[in-house]
Scaffold this motif. Structure first.
Motif, PDB file in Angstrom:
ATOM      1  N   ARG A  98       0.815  -1.207   0.000  1.00 55.90           N
ATOM      2  CA  ARG A  98       0.000   0.000   0.000  1.00 55.90           C
ATOM      3  C   ARG A  98       0.856   1.268   0.000  1.00 55.90           C
ATOM      4  NH1 ARG A  98      -4.182   2.376  -2.073  1.00 55.90           N
ATOM      5  NH2 ARG A  98      -5.207   3.858  -0.688  1.00 55.90           N
ATOM      6  N   SER A  99       2.000   1.226   0.684  1.00 52.71           N
ATOM      7  CA  SER A  99       2.868   2.402   0.721  1.00 52.71           C
ATOM      8  C   SER A  99       3.416   2.723  -0.665  1.00 52.71           C
ATOM      9  CB  SER A  99       4.015   2.189   1.713  1.00 52.71           C
ATOM     10  OG  SER A  99       4.918   1.192   1.258  1.00 52.71           O
ATOM     11  N   ARG A 100       3.692   1.715  -1.445  1.00 55.48           N
ATOM     12  CA  ARG A 100       4.168   1.955  -2.808  1.00 55.48           C
ATOM     13  C   ARG A 100       3.078   2.619  -3.646  1.00 55.48           C
ATOM     14  NH1 ARG A 100       8.536  -0.407  -4.959  1.00 55.48           N
ATOM     15  NH2 ARG A 100       7.472  -0.711  -6.962  1.00 55.48           N
ATOM     16  N   ASP A 101       1.830   2.143  -3.512  1.00 49.48           N
ATOM     17  CA  ASP A 101       0.736   2.693  -4.314  1.00 49.48           C
ATOM     18  C   ASP A 101       0.372   4.117  -3.897  1.00 49.48           C
ATOM     19  OD1 ASP A 101       0.578   0.348  -5.731  1.00 49.48           O
ATOM     20  OD2 ASP A 101      -1.093  -0.473  -4.587  1.00 49.48           O
TER      21      ASP A 101
ATOM     22  N   LEU B 292      -0.627   4.967   7.705  1.00 50.95           N
ATOM     23  CA  LEU B 292       0.278   4.114   6.943  1.00 50.95           C
ATOM     24  C   LEU B 292       1.734   4.392   7.313  1.00 50.95           C
ATOM     25  CD1 LEU B 292       0.391   1.951   4.731  1.00 50.95           C
ATOM     26  CD2 LEU B 292       0.388   3.782   3.037  1.00 50.95           C
ATOM     27  N   ARG B 293       2.081   5.666   7.479  1.00 46.19           N
ATOM     28  CA  ARG B 293       3.461   6.003   7.851  1.00 46.19           C
ATOM     29  C   ARG B 293       3.808   5.466   9.243  1.00 46.19           C
ATOM     30  NH1 ARG B 293       6.063   9.217   4.362  1.00 46.19           N
ATOM     31  NH2 ARG B 293       4.830  10.433   2.835  1.00 46.19           N
ATOM     32  N   GLU B 294       2.859   5.494  10.161  1.00 47.64           N
ATOM     33  CA  GLU B 294       3.100   4.928  11.492  1.00 47.64           C
ATOM     34  C   GLU B 294       3.339   3.416  11.409  1.00 47.64           C
ATOM     35  OE1 GLU B 294      -0.136   5.948  14.015  1.00 47.64           O
ATOM     36  OE2 GLU B 294       0.258   8.123  13.948  1.00 47.64           O
ATOM     37  N   LEU B 295       2.567   2.740  10.583  1.00 50.47           N
ATOM     38  CA  LEU B 295       2.758   1.302  10.416  1.00 50.47           C
ATOM     39  C   LEU B 295       4.068   1.005   9.701  1.00 50.47           C
ATOM     40  CD1 LEU B 295      -0.910   0.301   9.472  1.00 50.47           C
ATOM     41  CD2 LEU B 295       0.337  -0.443  11.511  1.00 50.47           C
ATOM     42  N   MET B 296       4.440   1.849   8.744  1.00 51.37           N
ATOM     43  CA  MET B 296       5.725   1.662   8.070  1.00 51.37           C
ATOM     44  C   MET B 296       6.874   1.766   9.064  1.00 51.37           C
ATOM     45  SD  MET B 296       4.972   3.931   4.647  1.00 51.37           S
ATOM     46  CE  MET B 296       6.686   3.880   4.078  1.00 51.37           C
TER      47      MET B 296
ATOM     48  N   ILE C 154       9.847  -0.069   7.453  1.00 47.37           N
ATOM     49  CA  ILE C 154       9.798   0.066   5.991  1.00 47.37           C
ATOM     50  C   ILE C 154      10.181   1.485   5.630  1.00 47.37           C
ATOM     51  CG2 ILE C 154       8.282   0.015   3.970  1.00 47.37           C
ATOM     52  CD1 ILE C 154       6.562  -2.058   5.431  1.00 47.37           C
ATOM     53  N   GLN C 155      11.161   1.632   4.773  1.00 49.93           N
ATOM     54  CA  GLN C 155      11.627   2.951   4.362  1.00 49.93           C
ATOM     55  C   GLN C 155      10.717   3.541   3.284  1.00 49.93           C
ATOM     56  OE1 GLN C 155      14.218   4.564   5.817  1.00 49.93           O
ATOM     57  NE2 GLN C 155      14.324   2.798   7.221  1.00 49.93           N
ATOM     58  N   ALA C 156      10.385   4.813   3.424  1.00 47.64           N
ATOM     59  CA  ALA C 156       9.559   5.492   2.422  1.00 47.64           C
ATOM     60  C   ALA C 156      10.382   5.784   1.195  1.00 47.64           C
ATOM     61  CB  ALA C 156       9.000   6.790   3.005  1.00 47.64           C
TER      62      ALA C 156
END
Length: 311
Positions: free
Chosen positions: A279-282, A300-304, A309-311
């Protein structure tokens, strides 16, 4: 009445010359009531017709061998008869996810005549407390064959026996799912969307959230069992005009929440990380998706961050 299917010729039409030519290596499949249902190889070495009636009659014979079980259910066939789905419930075969959560076992049967569908038997079930359907959540209890081989009646017998004689294994799988938790409701929703079941729902996010409200006791720690029940409740109660032969695929997609292809349920961290990464990629990296809910990007950023997971 289930249609019988047989082979006929295939012709190619040249529109410019108005010529017709027989294609000898292909056969068309037609039902006995005049519906064209598929185009397949003309060789029995590559494609054998498996009649729907033969499948269900064999399943019935297999159930009859179990004296304490009575079959009932329904059959769904596509308008061109190229897909068939049957839900066969076994009255007398019940397992318990908990003392207050009885589940009636059964068999999900799928086949087709288009040249793309084999014959599959999967464990099916229905929760008594809410009539949620359940399908294909234990691959070890599934059997299948392709049309490259003649109909194998023994697989139907094996499938029926496997479902009826495996209540302890099924209950163990469900108990495992109740003891594994996702991080929070946001992650559970992302995992549900990642299964692909949203395609069967008219309003995917609201429908899943409504189903989650009925199924999840603590939104800060939804279990895999509760998340799976959210999926099956949405597919059972929030779909309109979606026939069983199409919904069968949705239930299979939902089953990945309980199924790894082995004896264990999936690790919630693996499911969550995969859904969050995808989902972060999309949404963030490519920016070609609309948010599922207004504050999704922050969630989503909190879960990353939690999954590193790097943005």
């Amino acid at each position: 009445m289930l249609p019988e299917v047989d082979r006929h010729d295939v012709y190619a039409h040249h529109t410019g010359e108005d010529d017709w030519e027989d294609i000898p290596y292909r056969d068309s499949l037609w039902t006995d009531d005049g519906r064209a249902t598929g185009v397949v190889s003309s060789s029995d070495d590559f494609y054998n017709i498996i009649q729907y009636g033969d499948i269900l009659e064999t399943v019935g014979d297999a159930v009859d061998r179990h004296e304490d079980v009575e079959p009932r259910g329904r059959v769904s066939i596509s308008p061109t008869a190229h897909k068939m789905s049957a839900n066969v419930e076994f009255d007398g075969a019940t397992v318990y996810a908990s003392q207050d959560d009885p589940i009636d076992l059964g068999l999900q049967v799928q086949s087709g005549h288009s040249g793309f569908h084999g014959l599959k038997y999967d464990v099916g079930a229905e929760r008594q407390v809410c009539s949620n359907g359940m399908t294909a959540f234990i691959s070890e209890l599934g059997f299948d064959q392709t049309h490259g081989e003649p109909f194998q009646p023994g697989l139907a017998y094996n499938a029926v026996d496997a479902v009826i004689e495996s209540p302890a294994e099924i209950e163990h799988r469900l108990a495992q799912a109740q003891n594994r938790e996702l991080r929070n409701q946001d992650e559970a929703l992302l995992v549900l969307m990642d299964t692909g079941i949203d395609r069967y729902l008219e309003n995917p996010v609201p429908d899943l959230l409504n189903a989650m409200h009925d199924e999840v006791e603590d939104t800060e720690s939804p279990t895999l069992w509760e998340t799976y029940n959210t999926a099956t409740r949405a597919l059972t109660h929030y779909t309109q005009d979606v026939p069983d032969y199409e919904l069968a695929q949705g239930f299979e997609q939902a089953s990945q929440l309980l199924e790894t292809g082995g004896n264990e349920v999936p690790e919630p961290d693996r499911l969550g990380r995969s859904a969050v990464y995808s989902r972060s990629r999309d949404l963030i990296e490519q920016g070609d998706s609309e948010p599922y809910w207004p504050d999704e990007e922050n969630a989503l950023r909190e879960l990353m961050e939690e999954h590193e997971i790097q943005a």
